[in-house]
Design an enzyme around this catalytic site. Structure first.
Site, mmCIF file in Angstrom:
data_model
loop_
_atom_site.group_PDB
_atom_site.id
_atom_site.type_symbol
_atom_site.label_atom_id
_atom_site.label_comp_id
_atom_site.label_asym_id
_atom_site.label_seq_id
_atom_site.Cartn_x
_atom_site.Cartn_y
_atom_site.Cartn_z
ATOM 1 N N HIS A 194 0.837 -1.219 0.000
ATOM 2 C CA HIS A 194 0.000 0.000 0.000
ATOM 3 C C HIS A 194 0.865 1.259 0.000
ATOM 4 O O HIS A 194 1.239 1.792 1.049
ATOM 5 C CB HIS A 194 -0.968 0.004 1.195
ATOM 6 C CG HIS A 194 -2.118 0.942 0.988
ATOM 7 N ND1 HIS A 194 -3.402 0.511 0.695
ATOM 8 C CD2 HIS A 194 -2.190 2.292 0.984
ATOM 9 C CE1 HIS A 194 -4.194 1.553 0.532
ATOM 10 N NE2 HIS A 194 -3.479 2.657 0.717
ATOM 11 N N GLU B 168 -11.688 2.959 6.186
ATOM 12 C CA GLU B 168 -10.727 3.928 6.718
ATOM 13 C C GLU B 168 -11.503 5.115 7.289
ATOM 14 O O GLU B 168 -11.521 5.356 8.481
ATOM 15 C CB GLU B 168 -9.769 4.391 5.612
ATOM 16 C CG GLU B 168 -8.761 5.446 6.069
ATOM 17 C CD GLU B 168 -8.062 6.148 4.898
ATOM 18 O OE1 GLU B 168 -8.565 6.078 3.764
ATOM 19 O OE2 GLU B 168 -7.031 6.808 5.139
ATOM 20 N N HIS C 36 1.101 4.926 -2.391
ATOM 21 C CA HIS C 36 0.611 5.732 -3.515
ATOM 22 C C HIS C 36 1.770 6.413 -4.226
ATOM 23 O O HIS C 36 2.813 6.680 -3.630
ATOM 24 C CB HIS C 36 -0.402 6.768 -3.028
ATOM 25 C CG HIS C 36 -1.663 6.148 -2.526
ATOM 26 N ND1 HIS C 36 -2.712 5.820 -3.341
ATOM 27 C CD2 HIS C 36 -2.018 5.753 -1.275
ATOM 28 C CE1 HIS C 36 -3.669 5.266 -2.618
ATOM 29 N NE2 HIS C 36 -3.283 5.213 -1.359
ATOM 30 N N ASP D 125 1.395 4.052 2.849
ATOM 31 C CA ASP D 125 0.360 4.907 2.252
ATOM 32 C C ASP D 125 0.975 6.108 1.516
ATOM 33 O O ASP D 125 1.209 6.024 0.319
ATOM 34 C CB ASP D 125 -0.643 5.337 3.329
ATOM 35 C CG ASP D 125 -2.046 5.579 2.774
ATOM 36 O OD1 ASP D 125 -2.258 5.318 1.582
ATOM 37 O OD2 ASP D 125 -2.924 6.025 3.539
ATOM 38 N N ASP D 126 1.239 7.190 2.227
ATOM 39 C CA ASP D 126 1.815 8.403 1.620
ATOM 40 C C ASP D 126 2.938 8.963 2.497
ATOM 41 O O ASP D 126 2.740 9.951 3.198
ATOM 42 C CB ASP D 126 0.734 9.487 1.475
ATOM 43 C CG ASP D 126 -0.398 9.053 0.554
ATOM 44 O OD1 ASP D 126 -0.115 8.739 -0.617
ATOM 45 O OD2 ASP D 126 -1.551 9.023 1.010
HETATM 46 ZN ZN LIG Z 1 -4.231 4.613 0.396
#
Ligand SMILES: [Zn+2]
Length: 340
Positions: A18, A205, A20, A283-284
Site C-alpha cells: 500500500h 478507513e 501511492h 500509504d503516503d
Molecule cells: Zn491509500
C-alpha cells in the site's frame, strides 16, 4: 518466553502493498522539483515536519487532497516519474522490502504526459527500469478515483487489463469513502477481475465496517486498502479471516489523518488476533513522514508485537502480494533467517 533479542525491523524481509505514487516521493525531491518548475508549494509541504492533517471531515480530507495535488503538479516529465519510482524503490529496499506494489491513477498524470495511455506507459516503463536497476520486484495497481464517474473507472479498468502483461497486477479505488457507493464501481471491478487483476479497493478507513462489507459484496475484494474499521464488527472480522482477505493496514497514516488519535488506538492487535491477514503499508510517506519499516516499529512499540509476531506480519504481507511463487519463497525463507 522472554524477548531478549530485538532484531532490526529494517532487515525483516517483507512486501509493501500500500503505497501511492506521488505520496511515495522523498520530501527533498519534492523541493527540488518545485524549484525546477518554479512551483510555489503550500507551506505545509516545505517544513521540516510533516503537515498537520485531519481527514475525519470532508474539509480536512479536501485539504489533504489539495496538498497531494500540489505535490503531484511537480511531476511533469518522464524523467521526474523515473526519479520518483527509482527513489521509492531505493527507500523500500532500505526498509527491507523485497516486493513493492505501487498504486497510481494515471488519469491524474495524463494531462502532462500526453494522455492516459502515454502516462500509464511512462509509469510502467519507469517501474520496469527501477526494478531492473535496483533489483526490487515491483508491480502496479491502477486505482480509480471514486470522486469521478463510474464510466471513467470502467475505461481505466479496461486499460489496466490491457497492460496486465506489462506489470499491472491489480485494480483499486481511492479517495473519499464518504462519496459514492462501492457498487457504483462494480462493473469496473468486474472488468478488472475478469482480466485477471486482483481487486483491492480502499475501504474501512474514513467510514465504518459497512464500507468494508461493500468492498466484499459489491467488488469481490481480494484485498482491502486499510480496512481497519472492520475491527468494530466481530462478524466482519471473521468473514475477512475466513476468506483470507488481506487488509493493507497503514498505522502512521491512520494517526496522521485522525482516523485514530494515537498509534496505540489503531486496532492492529484486534485484527491480528482475529486472524485477518495484514500487510503493513506506508500509504503516503511524503505527507505522513514515515516509511515501511516504521509501520513495523509501531507494531512493536505500541502494540507489543514480539519478533515472532512481526515475522508473521511480514509473512502475511508476502502471501497477500501478487509476487510470483519464486519471489514469495525467497522472501519467506529470508523471514525465517531473520528469526533464526
Ligand atoms: Zn491509500
Amino acid at each position: 518466553m522472554e524477548r531478549v533479542v530485538r532484531r532490526d525491523v529494517r532487515e525483516l524481509p517483507k512486501a509493501h502493498l500500500h503505497l501511492h505514487f506521488t505520496g511515495s516521493m522523498r520530501p527533498s525531491t519534492l523541493l527540488e522539483l518545485a524549484d525546477k518548475y518554479g512551483v510555489r508549494l503550500p507551506e505545509a509541504l516545505t517544513g521540516a515536519e510533516p503537515p498537520k492533517l485531519r481527514a475525519t471531515d470532508e474539509r480536512g480530507w479536501f485539504r489533504f487532497q489539495r496538498l497531494y495535488d500540489a505535490a503531484r503538479s511537480c511531476l511533469r516529465e518522464p524523467e521526474d516519474i523515473q526519479r520518483l519510482v527509482r527513489e521509492a524503490a531505493e527507500e523500500d529496499i532500505a526498509d527491507g522490502s523485497g516486493w513493492l506494489e505501487i498504486q497510481v491513477d494515471p488519469t491524474s498524470y495524463a494531462p502532462r504526459l500526453g494522455g492516459l495511455i502515454p502516462a500509464l506507459e511512462v509509469i510502467l516503463d519507469a517501474v520496469d527500469s527501477a526494478s531492473r536497476e535496483t533489483g526490487l520486484g515491483m508491480r502496479v495497481l491502477v486505482a480509480a478515483n471514486r470522486m469521478k464517474h463510474p464510466l471513467d473507472a470502467r475505461t481505466l479498468a479496461r486499460l489496466a487489463v490491457r497492460y496486465a502483461d506489462r506489470g499491472v497486477v491489480g485494480f483499486g479505488l481511492s479517495n473519499d469513502e464518504r462519496r459514492g457507493m462501492a457498487r457504483d464501481f462494480d462493473r469496473a471491478f468486474a472488468i478488472a477481475r475478469e482480466g485477471g487483476l486482483l481487486s483491492a479497493p480502499h475501504g474501512g478507513e474514513l467510514t465504518g465496517p459497512s464500507s468494508v462489507r461493500d468492498c466484499l459484496d459489491d467488488l469481490d475484494a481480494t484485498r482491502i486498502g486499510h480496512g481497519v474499521r472492520a475491527a468494530e464488527d466481530p462478524r466482519l472480522l471473521k468473514r475477512l479471516a475466513d476468506r483470507g482477505v488481506t487488509c493493507e493496514v497503514c498505522p502512521a497514516s491512520n494517526v496522521a489523518l485522525g482516523v485514530y488519535e494515537k498509534p496505540e488506538d489503531v486496532p492492529l492487535r484486534r485484527l491480528y488476533e482475529a486472524g485477518v491477514p495484514l500487510a503493513l503499508g506506508a500509504d503516503d510517506p511524503l505527507l505522513f513522514g514515515s516509511r515501511l519499516a516504521a509501520q513495523y516499529d509501531i507494531a512493536r512499540r505500541h502494540h507489543d508485537f514480539s519478533d515472532d509476531e512481526l515475522a508473521e506480519l511480514a509473512r502475511q504481507s508476502v502471501r497477500g502480494s501478487a509476487a510470483p511463487e519464486g519471489v514469495k519463497e525467497k522472501l519467506l525463507s529470508g523471514i525465517e533467517e531473520w528469526l533464526a
